[in-house]
Write an enzyme that holds these catalytic residues in place. Structure first.
Site, mmCIF file in Angstrom:
data_model
loop_
_atom_site.group_PDB
_atom_site.id
_atom_site.type_symbol
_atom_site.label_atom_id
_atom_site.label_comp_id
_atom_site.label_asym_id
_atom_site.label_seq_id
_atom_site.Cartn_x
_atom_site.Cartn_y
_atom_site.Cartn_z
ATOM 1 N N ASP A 78 0.846 -1.193 0.000
ATOM 2 C CA ASP A 78 0.000 0.000 0.000
ATOM 3 C C ASP A 78 0.884 1.246 0.000
ATOM 4 O O ASP A 78 2.039 1.216 0.446
ATOM 5 C CB ASP A 78 -0.958 0.001 1.186
ATOM 6 C CG ASP A 78 -0.261 0.005 2.544
ATOM 7 O OD1 ASP A 78 0.718 -0.738 2.697
ATOM 8 O OD2 ASP A 78 -0.702 0.753 3.446
ATOM 9 N N ASP A 109 9.059 3.844 -1.140
ATOM 10 C CA ASP A 109 8.326 3.319 0.013
ATOM 11 C C ASP A 109 7.077 2.582 -0.433
ATOM 12 O O ASP A 109 6.000 3.140 -0.477
ATOM 13 C CB ASP A 109 7.961 4.491 0.938
ATOM 14 C CG ASP A 109 7.392 4.047 2.264
ATOM 15 O OD1 ASP A 109 7.502 2.867 2.607
ATOM 16 O OD2 ASP A 109 6.808 4.907 2.953
ATOM 17 N N GLU A 144 -0.027 -0.851 5.922
ATOM 18 C CA GLU A 144 1.056 -0.272 6.711
ATOM 19 C C GLU A 144 0.950 1.239 6.776
ATOM 20 O O GLU A 144 1.240 1.844 7.808
ATOM 21 C CB GLU A 144 2.408 -0.673 6.121
ATOM 22 C CG GLU A 144 3.585 -0.487 7.076
ATOM 23 C CD GLU A 144 4.174 0.910 7.084
ATOM 24 O OE1 GLU A 144 4.909 1.240 8.034
ATOM 25 O OE2 GLU A 144 3.891 1.700 6.151
ATOM 26 N N HIS A 362 6.883 9.586 0.199
ATOM 27 C CA HIS A 362 5.682 10.362 0.512
ATOM 28 C C HIS A 362 5.691 11.757 -0.131
ATOM 29 O O HIS A 362 4.808 12.563 0.154
ATOM 30 C CB HIS A 362 5.476 10.510 2.028
ATOM 31 C CG HIS A 362 5.206 9.220 2.737
ATOM 32 N ND1 HIS A 362 4.624 9.172 3.975
ATOM 33 C CD2 HIS A 362 5.433 7.933 2.388
ATOM 34 C CE1 HIS A 362 4.502 7.909 4.367
ATOM 35 N NE2 HIS A 362 5.002 7.143 3.410
#
Length: 390
Positions: A78, A109, A144, A362
């Site tokens: 995810d 990530d 997560e 992110h």
């Protein structure tokens, strides 16, 4: 089944990234990974977990082999939302390579690391012609980046119920600050969140003797918490810190003393403390302030996670040595940063974290060098070779 077919780690990364699996949506990403693993010979279990007031989440546990020891790679497929699409220079889910870098949400990530898990497993299994004393497993969650309720923790509970035991684990979170090979995480600080509410008596600002303003009480409590000395750190951990994240009254009127004042804080703490110990310490402090001021307060807490440390030893040396073999750097063994799903895995086996560089995770235009992806697959392969050395 054909473990002889090489996995193109960059191509697999791109396939995973082209699935817009923003938590909790799977978007087909586990189908892509499962197909690659089943081709190698992994037995795959798709696990959907539910809980009150949370969305259902798909997870995957895959294992090659039936004997011990069982070496586990753990991670998540995810990703966080892409944010402002107009700010990206590429489509965040097109997985574009430009100037030797792979762009898109999940590059750092951590879809590239997940692809590296699969590529390393395929290379190792091929080198042993499918026969070695032990097993390789992948524990992959889709929860997560979200509440982390229906993900790794429940997969581990399911594994325990099924008699599935893992002996050591590498989590593929992006651990390196600037360049691949700098840092391995051997522990994490704990996390404690407090929601503090002070109740007063509302009234007219011109008649304060008829009211009890909760704001000064809250300010005094916040000051005491801010000045509280937690510790000076330790050999492996930085000092614990308490940070306020919000302070709210929500009062639109300028002539009304409010009834409530609230603040939220989070403590990231090391092994000098425990969740229960912090709870007692904070309540004792606030009780004292409340008694001095004749104030009334309530404190609700979230005991998010305890700190943990995987002691330096053969396992951490194996991981560090495998990194040094390929990049020429001896990584720092660190406990910095936030939390990860390693906080659940540490209850079942020794766990360390090592993945890509985290500078763009992110962020808009998240990206990683293609060469780093290929090198990470080489490092994971060397870890397996060392772990199952005859």
């Amino acid at each position: 089944m054909s473990y002889n077919d090489e996995i193109d780690v960059v191509h697999l990364t791109q396939e995973l990234m082209r699935c817009p699996s923003v938590t909790p949506t799977d978007a087909g990403v586990l189908n892509v990974l499962q197909a690659a693993l089943e081709k190698i010979g992994f037995e795959c279990h798709r696990l959907v977990f539910s809980d009150d007031n949370t969305p259902d989440v798909e997870n995957l546990y895959a294992r090659f082999g039936t004997k011990g020891p069982n070496f586990c790679f753990a991670g998540h497929t995810d990703v966080v939302p892409p944010g402002d699409l107009h700010a990206w220079t590429v489509d965040p889910f097109d997985s574009i390579i430009r100037d030797g870098k792979l762009y898109g949400r999940g590059a750092a990530d951590m879809k590239a690391a997940v692809a590296c898990f699969a590529a390393a497993a395929q290379r190792f299994v091929k080198s042993r012609k499918g026969a070695f004393d032990g097993s390789i497993s992948l524990l992959i969650t889709g929860d997560e980046e979200g509440p982390a309720i229906n993900g790794t923790r429940k997969v581990l509970e399911w594994m325990s119920e099924q008699g599935e035991h893992i002996d050591h684990c590498v989590v593929g979170e992006p651990t390196n600050p600037n360049e691949l090979g700098e840092m391995v995480k051997i522990g994490r600080r704990g996390s404690f969140t407090g929601f503090l509410t002070v109740e007063g008596t509302e009234g007219h600002v011109a008649y304060p003797h008829l009211a009890d303003n909760p704001v000064p009480h809250l300010v005094a409590m916040m000051q005491a918490l801010d000045q509280m000395h937690l510790d000076d750190g330790s050999e492996h951990f930085q000092p614990s810190n308490l940070e306020f994240t919000t302070a709210d009254v929500g009062n639109p009127a300028t002539n009304v003393i409010p009834k409530f004042a609230r603040a939220t804080f989070n403590i990231r703490f090391n092994t000098h403390h425990s969740l229960d110990g912090l709870d007692e310490k904070i309540r004792a402090l606030l009780d004292g302030i409340a008694a001095e001021r004749g104030a009334s307060y309530t404190l609700k807490v979230l005991k998010n996670s305890e700190p943990f440390l995987t002691q330096e030893g053969d396992f951490s040396k194996l991981v560090a040595g495998s990194i040094e073999k390929h990049v020429g750097l001896r990584p720092e063994l660190s406990t910095t940063g936030g939390t990860s799903d390693a906080r659940y895995i540490k209850n079942y086996c020794p766990v360390v974290e090592f993945g890509l560089v985290g500078q763009t995770m992110h962020k808009i235009d998240e990206h990683v060098p293609v060469g780093d992806i290929e090198m990470l697959a080489d490092i994971y392969t060397s870890i397996l070779e060392g772990y199952f050395a005859d």
